[in-house]
Design a protein around this motif. Structure first.
Motif, mmCIF file in Angstrom:
data_model
loop_
_atom_site.group_PDB
_atom_site.id
_atom_site.type_symbol
_atom_site.label_atom_id
_atom_site.label_comp_id
_atom_site.label_asym_id
_atom_site.label_seq_id
_atom_site.Cartn_x
_atom_site.Cartn_y
_atom_site.Cartn_z
ATOM 1 N N GLY A 1 -1.649 1.921 0.682
ATOM 2 C CA GLY A 1 -1.645 3.205 -0.014
ATOM 3 C C GLY A 1 -0.248 3.609 -0.443
ATOM 4 O O GLY A 1 0.578 2.776 -0.823
ATOM 5 N N ALA A 2 0.025 4.888 -0.318
ATOM 6 C CA ALA A 2 1.246 5.448 -0.893
ATOM 7 C C ALA A 2 2.531 4.739 -0.450
ATOM 8 O O ALA A 2 3.416 4.511 -1.280
ATOM 9 N N PRO A 3 2.687 4.375 0.827
ATOM 10 C CA PRO A 3 3.931 3.679 1.183
ATOM 11 C C PRO A 3 4.116 2.365 0.398
ATOM 12 O O PRO A 3 5.242 2.020 0.024
ATOM 13 N N ALA A 4 3.003 1.673 0.131
ATOM 14 C CA ALA A 4 3.092 0.442 -0.662
ATOM 15 C C ALA A 4 3.506 0.761 -2.100
ATOM 16 O O ALA A 4 4.305 0.033 -2.700
ATOM 17 N N THR B 1 5.373 3.264 6.744
ATOM 18 C CA THR B 1 3.933 3.479 6.692
ATOM 19 C C THR B 1 3.578 4.959 6.722
ATOM 20 O O THR B 1 4.451 5.820 6.891
ATOM 21 N N GLY B 2 2.304 5.253 6.548
ATOM 22 C CA GLY B 2 1.848 6.635 6.523
ATOM 23 C C GLY B 2 1.419 7.113 7.906
ATOM 24 O O GLY B 2 1.192 6.310 8.817
ATOM 25 N N ASP B 3 1.297 8.423 8.050
ATOM 26 C CA ASP B 3 0.868 8.986 9.337
ATOM 27 C C ASP B 3 -0.553 8.541 9.673
ATOM 28 O O ASP B 3 -0.862 8.215 10.830
ATOM 29 N N GLY B 4 -1.429 8.480 8.665
ATOM 30 C CA GLY B 4 -2.802 8.047 8.920
ATOM 31 C C GLY B 4 -2.844 6.597 9.390
ATOM 32 O O GLY B 4 -3.551 6.265 10.342
ATOM 33 N N GLU B 5 -2.069 5.750 8.736
ATOM 34 C CA GLU B 5 -2.023 4.332 9.094
ATOM 35 C C GLU B 5 -1.467 4.163 10.500
ATOM 36 O O GLU B 5 -1.982 3.377 11.295
ATOM 37 N N MET B 6 -0.424 4.909 10.820
ATOM 38 C CA MET B 6 0.189 4.805 12.151
ATOM 39 C C MET B 6 -0.766 5.301 13.232
ATOM 40 O O MET B 6 -0.865 4.716 14.308
ATOM 41 N N LEU B 7 -1.483 6.379 12.932
ATOM 42 C CA LEU B 7 -2.433 6.912 13.920
ATOM 43 C C LEU B 7 -3.516 5.887 14.245
ATOM 44 O O LEU B 7 -4.033 5.850 15.366
ATOM 45 N N MET B 8 -3.874 5.049 13.278
ATOM 46 C CA MET B 8 -4.900 4.045 13.541
ATOM 47 C C MET B 8 -4.386 2.911 14.430
ATOM 48 O O MET B 8 -5.175 2.194 15.036
ATOM 49 N N GLY B 9 -3.070 2.767 14.536
ATOM 50 C CA GLY B 9 -2.508 1.682 15.349
ATOM 51 C C GLY B 9 -1.603 2.191 16.449
ATOM 52 O O GLY B 9 -0.608 1.543 16.788
ATOM 53 N N ASP C 1 5.455 11.011 7.011
ATOM 54 C CA ASP C 1 4.410 11.900 7.524
ATOM 55 C C ASP C 1 4.177 13.062 6.565
ATOM 56 O O ASP C 1 4.931 14.038 6.548
ATOM 57 N N ASN C 2 3.115 12.957 5.771
ATOM 58 C CA ASN C 2 2.733 14.065 4.878
ATOM 59 C C ASN C 2 1.596 14.892 5.475
ATOM 60 O O ASN C 2 1.027 15.753 4.816
ATOM 61 N N GLU C 3 1.253 14.560 6.729
ATOM 62 C CA GLU C 3 0.217 15.285 7.481
ATOM 63 C C GLU C 3 -1.148 15.226 6.798
ATOM 64 O O GLU C 3 -2.016 16.060 7.048
ATOM 65 N N HIS C 4 -1.328 14.205 5.964
ATOM 66 C CA HIS C 4 -2.593 14.043 5.245
ATOM 67 C C HIS C 4 -2.900 12.558 5.043
ATOM 68 O O HIS C 4 -2.007 11.721 5.059
ATOM 69 N N TYR C 5 -4.188 12.282 4.815
ATOM 70 C CA TYR C 5 -4.608 10.993 4.290
ATOM 71 C C TYR C 5 -4.520 11.099 2.773
ATOM 72 O O TYR C 5 -5.465 11.551 2.116
ATOM 73 N N GLY C 6 -3.404 10.700 2.222
ATOM 74 C CA GLY C 6 -3.155 10.935 0.809
ATOM 75 C C GLY C 6 -4.086 10.142 -0.085
ATOM 76 O O GLY C 6 -4.670 10.672 -1.035
ATOM 77 N N GLU C 7 -4.238 8.881 0.246
ATOM 78 C CA GLU C 7 -4.923 7.951 -0.632
ATOM 79 C C GLU C 7 -6.394 8.307 -0.841
ATOM 80 O O GLU C 7 -6.992 7.946 -1.841
ATOM 81 N N THR C 8 -6.959 8.988 0.129
ATOM 82 C CA THR C 8 -8.406 9.221 0.092
ATOM 83 C C THR C 8 -8.751 10.666 -0.287
ATOM 84 O O THR C 8 -9.884 11.104 -0.088
ATOM 85 N N GLY C 9 -7.762 11.405 -0.789
ATOM 86 C CA GLY C 9 -8.049 12.747 -1.274
ATOM 87 C C GLY C 9 -7.390 13.862 -0.483
ATOM 88 O O GLY C 9 -7.831 15.008 -0.527
ATOM 89 N N ILE D 1 -12.559 -7.218 13.795
ATOM 90 C CA ILE D 1 -13.339 -7.527 12.588
ATOM 91 C C ILE D 1 -12.593 -7.188 11.296
ATOM 92 O O ILE D 1 -12.321 -8.067 10.476
ATOM 93 N N ASN D 2 -12.243 -5.942 11.071
ATOM 94 C CA ASN D 2 -11.614 -5.607 9.784
ATOM 95 C C ASN D 2 -10.260 -6.283 9.610
ATOM 96 O O ASN D 2 -9.890 -6.666 8.508
ATOM 97 N N MET D 3 -9.516 -6.440 10.720
ATOM 98 C CA MET D 3 -8.193 -7.070 10.608
ATOM 99 C C MET D 3 -8.284 -8.496 10.099
ATOM 100 O O MET D 3 -7.346 -9.012 9.490
HETATM 101 C C1 LIG Z 1 -10.041 0.707 8.293
HETATM 102 C C2 LIG Z 1 -9.895 1.626 7.137
HETATM 103 N N1 LIG Z 1 -10.325 2.908 7.220
HETATM 104 C C3 LIG Z 1 -10.179 3.745 6.181
HETATM 105 C C4 LIG Z 1 -9.579 3.303 5.018
HETATM 106 C C5 LIG Z 1 -9.424 4.243 3.843
HETATM 107 N N2 LIG Z 1 -8.022 4.624 3.664
HETATM 108 C C6 LIG Z 1 -7.199 3.989 2.816
HETATM 109 S S1 LIG Z 1 -5.673 4.654 2.740
HETATM 110 C C7 LIG Z 1 -6.125 5.859 3.844
HETATM 111 C C8 LIG Z 1 -5.201 6.972 4.190
HETATM 112 C C9 LIG Z 1 -3.856 6.560 4.521
HETATM 113 O O1 LIG Z 1 -3.182 7.708 4.903
HETATM 114 P P1 LIG Z 1 -1.672 7.623 5.291
HETATM 115 O O2 LIG Z 1 -1.411 6.388 6.043
HETATM 116 O O3 LIG Z 1 -1.255 8.897 5.919
HETATM 117 O O4 LIG Z 1 -0.955 7.407 3.873
HETATM 118 P P2 LIG Z 1 -0.593 8.512 2.735
HETATM 119 O O5 LIG Z 1 -1.369 8.106 1.531
HETATM 120 O O6 LIG Z 1 -0.938 9.858 3.251
HETATM 121 O O7 LIG Z 1 0.877 8.345 2.550
HETATM 122 C C10 LIG Z 1 -7.434 5.693 4.281
HETATM 123 C C11 LIG Z 1 -8.105 6.571 5.246
HETATM 124 C C12 LIG Z 1 -9.172 1.966 4.961
HETATM 125 N N3 LIG Z 1 -8.596 1.437 3.872
HETATM 126 N N4 LIG Z 1 -9.327 1.140 6.024
#
Ligand SMILES: Cc1ncc(C[n+]2csc(CCOP(=O)(O)OP(=O)(O)O)c2C)c(N)n1
Ligand SMILES: [Mg+2]
Lengths: 201, 183
Positions: free
Chosen positions: A32-35, A77-85, A106-114, B91-93
Motif C-alpha cells: 500500500g501507501a509505503p510502497a 511500513t504502515g501502522d495497519g501492516e505493523m499491527l498485523m505482525g 503511522d497515519n492511524e488509519h488503514y489508508g489503502e482500504t478507505g 496460508i496467506n504468507m
Molecule cells: C491479509 C490482508 N488483510 C487485509 C488486506 C487489505 N489491506 C491492504 S492494505 C491495508 C491497509 C494498510 O494500512 P496501513 O499499513 O496502515 O497503510 P496505510 O495505507 O495506512 O499507509 C489493508 C487492510 C490485505 N491486503 N491483506
C-alpha cells in the motif's frame, strides 16, 4: 511548550528525507501507501515494495539483515501492516540484528482500504510495544525537526531501531512500482550479489 | 503422566533427525526459522549448537515464510521447521513465495494423522497437505524413517533449483503417537 511543530508529517517528505543519500541501504516497504511512497522518492533495485504479505515486512527485513550484516536494512511500513505482525517485534528484539531499522508511518488509519481507523487511533502505542518487546532503541517522531535525527539513527547501525512517525492521513496520488514480484526479487538479489545471484545453488 | 510431554520426540536410536541436520549443512542452509515441535527437538538442538547457523524462534510460523524471503533477497538459504498445525498459520504468507518465486523449503512434523491422542490436532493435520498444495507448494511425504532423509533432500533441492515453496511432511507414524499406557 511549542505546538507549531507537532502537526503530523507529510509521508512523502518524510520518506524523501529518510532516503536521501541512502548509500547501499536496502529498503523493504509494506504493502500500500509505503510502497507507493518509496517509489515516489525513486524506484531502484535496492527497493522491495511489497504487493501483499500483510504483516510480513518486518520479518523480511530480519531475514535480509541477517543475510547482509554489513548493509543497513530499512523497513518502512504502515501502522495497519505493523499491527498485523506485532509478534515479529518480539522475534526481532530477541535476535537483535544491529543493522535493521523499522519505521512505521503511522497515519492511524488503514489508508489503502478507505481510511478506516486502526488501533493506534485509539491509543495503542507501538513504541511502547516495541520497548516492551525489548527494543533498546526506539523513537517517536512527531515534528519535522526530529526527522534528521531519525535519519541518523537509521544509519547508525547500533542495534535494531524501531521508530514511529506520525504522518498525515492524506491519500496521495498513486506512484506504482513494478508489479512482477519475481522481477522485484531478482533485481535486488542482483544489486546485492552481482550477476552470480542468478546462478546461486 | 505429569512429567511426560504430550508430543513425542524421536527415539534416541532414530537417525533421521541427524540426517536432516547433515542435509541442512550440505545444502548450505544458514537461516533456520522455527516454532518448536517435539518431533524436531533433536534437530533444533543440533542447529542451536552450530555457530554457522542463525536460528530464529518465531512467535508464529507465518513469520518464517517472510523471513525466508528476506534471507533469499540477501543471498542466504533458509528453511522453516514446524508442526502441521503451524502450516495453517502460513496460508496467506505463502503468496509471497509464488509472487516472488522464492525458494521456501519447509520441514513439517505431522500431528493428527496416525494414532493421534489430541483431538485438537486432527482438523489441521487432516488439511495440511491440501492447504499447502492449494497455495502452490510441492509436497512430499515421508512415512518411514528411511524415507525422511531422501525426501527432505528432494524438498530442499526442488525449492532452490526451481524457486518455489516446497515441503516434506514427516508422518506421525515415523515418530509414533503417545498412548499413555492405553495400548
Ligand atoms: C491479509 C490482508 N488483510 C487485509 C488486506 C487489505 N489491506 C491492504 S492494505 C491495508 C491497509 C494498510 O494500512 P496501513 O499499513 O496502515 O497503510 P496505510 O495505507 O495506512 O499507509 C489493508 C487492510 C490485505 N491486503 N491483506
Ligand atoms: Mg495506516
Amino acid at each position: 511548550m511549542a505546538t507549531a511543530n507537532t502537526r503530523a508529517l507529510d509521508r512523502r517528505e518524510l520518506c524523501r528525507a529518510v532516503l536521501a543519500d541512502r548509500g547501499d541501504m536496502l529498503v523493504v516497504a509494506g504493502l500500500g501507501a509505503p510502497a507507493w511512497d518509496i517509489t515516489a522518492v525513486g524506484d531502484c533495485p535496492e527497493n522491495l515494495p511489497l504487493w501483499g504479505g500483510m504483516g510480513a515486512a518486518a520479518m523480511i527485513g530480519l531475514g535480509l539483515s541477517i543475510a547482509q550484516p554489513r548493509r543497513t536494512v530499512l523497513v518502512i511500513t504502515g501502522d495497519g501492516e505493523m499491527l498485523m505482525g506485532l509478534g515479529s517485534l518480539a522475534t526481532i528484539a530477541v535476535k537483535r540484528p544491529p543493522n535493521l531499522a523499522i519505521l512505521v508511518q503511522d497515519n492511524e488509519h488503514y489508508g489503502e482500504t478507505g481510511m478506516q481507523e486502526t488501533a493506534t487511533r485509539y491509543g495503542v502505542d507501538l513504541v511502547a510495544i516495541a520497548r516492551g518487546a525489548g527494543f533498546a532503541r526506539t523513537m517517536l517522531v512527531t515534528s519535522a525537526d526530529q526527522v534528521a535525527p531519525l535519519r541518523e539513527a537509521i544509519h547508525a547501525g547500533a542495534g535494531p531501531l524501531f521508530a514511529v512517525a506520525k504522518v498525515d492521513a492524506a491519500s496521495l496520488p498513486l506512484v506504482l512500482p513494478p508489479r512482477d514480484g519475481a522481477y522485484l526479487q531478482a533485481r535486488m538479489r542482483e544489486a546485492v550479489l552481482g550477476p552470480e545471484a542468478h546462478h546461486q545453488l | 503422566m505429569q512429567a511426560e510431554q504430550l508430543d513425542k520426540a524421536p527415539d534416541d536410536a532414530a537417525t533421521w533427525p541427524d540426517q536432516i541436520y547433515d542435509l541442512l549443512k550440505s545444502h548450505g542452509i544458514r537461516q533456520v526459522a522455527l516454532v518448536p515441535d517435539a518431533g524436531h527437538s533433536r534437530l533444533i538442538r543440533r542447529c542451536l549448537a552450530d555457530d554457522s547457523m542463525q536460528v530464529v524462534t518465531l512467535t508464529t510460523e507465518e513469520e518464517g515464510i517472510a523471513m525466508l524471503l528476506g534471507a533469499w533477497l540477501g543471498g542466504d538459504k533458509g528453511v522453516l521447521l514446524m508442526q502441521s498445525s503451524g502450516v495453517g498459520n502460513c496460508i496467506n504468507m505463502l503468496s509471497l513465495g509464488i509472487l516472488h518465486r522464492t525458494p521456501m523449503p519447509m520441514i513439517v512434523t505431522m500431528r493428527g494423522d496416525f494414532g493421534e491422542f489430541n483431538p485438537a490436532q486432527v482438523p489441521m493435520g487432516s488439511a495440511t497437505q491440501t492447504v499447502l498444495e492449494a497455495m502452490g507448494t510441492i509436497v512430499r511425504r515421508a512415512d518411514r524413517p528411511e524415507d525422511v532423509a531422501p525426501t527432505v533432500n528432494a524438498t530442499i533441492r526442488m525449492a532452490f533449483n526451481t524457486f518455489r515453496p516446497t515441503a516434506t511432511l514427516i508422518g506421525q507414524r515415523v515418530l509414533g503417537a503417545k498412548t499413555f499406557g492405553k495400548d
